[in-house]
Scaffold this active site. Structure first.
Site, PDB file in Angstrom:
ATOM      1  CG  ASP A   1      -2.180   0.804   1.012  1.00 15.55           C
ATOM      2  OD1 ASP A   1      -3.050   0.794   1.908  1.00 15.55           O
ATOM      3  OD2 ASP A   1      -2.296   1.449  -0.046  1.00 15.55           O
TER       4      ASP A   1
ATOM      5  CB  VAL B   1     -11.030   6.679  10.029  1.00 16.52           C
ATOM      6  CG1 VAL B   1     -11.067   6.681  11.545  1.00 16.52           C
ATOM      7  CG2 VAL B   1     -12.417   6.440   9.471  1.00 16.52           C
TER       8      VAL B   1
ATOM      9  CB  THR C   1     -10.120  -2.456   7.477  1.00 15.07           C
ATOM     10  OG1 THR C   1      -8.732  -2.103   7.320  1.00 15.07           O
ATOM     11  CG2 THR C   1     -10.617  -1.876   8.786  1.00 15.07           C
TER      12      THR C   1
ATOM     13  CG  ASP D   1      -7.832  -9.597   6.073  1.00 19.51           C
ATOM     14  OD1 ASP D   1      -7.133  -9.558   7.092  1.00 19.51           O
ATOM     15  OD2 ASP D   1      -7.348  -9.632   4.917  1.00 19.51           O
TER      16      ASP D   1
END
Lengths: 323, 275
Positions: free
Chosen positions: B116, B184, B191, B193
């Site tokens: 990521d 957030v 999250t 998964d």
């Protein structure tokens, strides 16, 4: 006005269970049987898988791997290093390995030191119908090391006889055996099944329970109950694991009312088993005995019954006796 | 509903990643979940410490063999996520091929977990990326997050989706959607998964309506994350950054949202294009 505004707001339950049991890829035994019901009832479930098998050992074939005592310790160490080794409940079931069981004992001792109000729910799985299905040398480990730590114990008649060295042929025998088990450790004992004759006839089996309560004046008393459970003509696997998990949940909500806790537990069992046997017969077809695969508990389909069981059994209070 | 999922992911004793993140929501939504645990760790690797054991490719094969010998190797869905091991991943591929032969309508939901926030020198436009991915195999692609600017401002991130549908006349068309997701200020683990498991569930109920499936998925994510961050801040105390332990998803507490999500996002249909 929304219907919801009439509901009482209940604060979220914060209750963490450590469950050390088997994992099967397919089906519902061990942790697979215990985890979903507890989660659905709002418990946080940390699970250590003592084995990972393709399926339970009642199928024609099974394959998989077991966790060693060292590997169990490693996992616990990780939890401990992160300082999150705090649990409200521990739940254990089937084990075949003395060194593994002894590591479990060490872990429980440490967790009880960390949280003295921790409740250890122990299913002392050793055998049934007069025969052991674990190695014989597990008995002294259960009797001398595991059961003394247990707060709630769920033996069947055979396991209770093994642990106490006493045979049960009458209800009085069962009461005596439960009192002997209390002396060994657990304040709550449920004989999950017995060969005692039911007053309701031979389509029922008798389960009994006993809970010692300390009265305000400091003396002990015990509530003893018995329940007639309808027999089902099938061999289920994982039902004992489900029973122990449900008993954990319902004694949590009814800590001083074993009657209520057992009625809910046995009622849920009844709904799950009924749903399971109906579906199994549908799958098998008329006149055919369902296979182990077909008899897997209908767990996810029973969610509503787990959450809010219709009570279908009534436990009888036997006697209150003071010691 | 009779729907069986085989999920091959990590297991953590404590917390919600991998199979721990995927299983409960799917079970609550009525799916039968068979789970192969690719590892068993004490907790996810974002904590200060973690310990545990990994499954080898041979052990994975052993477990599958057990299922196969009992003739119960029939699944409607497969779900996979994080993996670090090529031989393991290649064994997963062999298993999926065999399961697809056993059931040609099997749906494989794949989260290709690789990284990521990496830098790419040149990226083709997003639509082209999704169409390239369709050509490689999947009929449904969801870009779960991107750095694309949101029209709603910098408190939002953009997710996109694309689903190819075969029209009655035999030609392909695709529905492309985009969703603005409120950001957030925290790092969550598990999250992705959860997202993949929820997308499996909601595309099952809305197989030709990616808009609806994504709105439900993202809405559940929102409720779970909001509940989690609120609780994490309660635990941490004012002005303190919550720890990884405190940031574990409030999964069991979110059961009602999982079962029946209030829809809090609206996906925009971008364009239908025929190929």
């Amino acid at each position: 006005i929304l219907l919801g505004s009439w509901f009482v707001v209940i604060s979220v339950m914060e209750c963490r269970v450590l469950s050390i049991q088997s994992h099967v890829v397919r089906g519902y035994v061990g942790n697979k049987s215990a985890t979903f019901p507890l989660q659905v009832l709002g418990f946080e479930v940390d699970s250590i898988n003592s084995v990972q098998f393709s399926n339970h050992t009642g199928y024609a074939h099974w394959k998989g791997q077991v966790l060693t005592a060292e590997e169990l310790n490693e996992l616990y160490e990780g939890i401990k290093l992160n300082k999150v080794n705090h649990y409200d409940y521990i739940l254990t079931g089937y084990s075949r390995d003395t060194s593994f069981l002894e590591m479990v004992v060490d872990i429980i001792k440490e967790l009880k030191e960390a949280n003295p109000s921790l409740v250890y729910v122990c299913d002392p799985v050793m055998g049934d119908h007069g025969a052991m299905y674990v190695p014989e040398y597990l008995l002294p480990v259960y009797r001398d090391k595991v059961v003394p730590l247990a707060d709630i114990l769920t033996p069947n008649q055979f396991e209770a006889e093994l642990l106490t060295g006493r045979k049960i042929t009458t209800e009085e025998d069962a009461v005596e055996v439960m009192d002997l088990l209390h002396k060994m450790g657990p304040k709550t004992v449920v004989l999950t099944s017995s060969d005692l004759p039911s007053k309701r006839g031979d389509q029922f089996l008798v389960a009994l329970g006993s809970q010692t309560i300390v009265k305000p004046d400091g003396t002990n008393t015990s509530q003893k109950i018995c329940i007639d459970i309808p027999k089902v003509d099938a061999v289920f696997v994982g039902t004992g694991d489900l029973f122990a998990a449900l008993l954990l949940a319902w004694t949590h909500h009814h800590p001083k009312d074993l009657k209520a806790a057992c009625e809910k537990t046995v009622s849920v069992m009844h709904h799950v088993i009924k749903r399971t046997i109906t579906y199994a017969h549908e799958l098998a077809g008329p006149g055919k005995r369902p296979s182990p695969a077909q008899l897997e508990l209908r767990m996810v389909q029973s969610k509503a019954d787990i959450e809010n069981p219709a009570i279908v059994v009534e436990a009888k209070v036997l006697q209150k006796s003071s010691h």
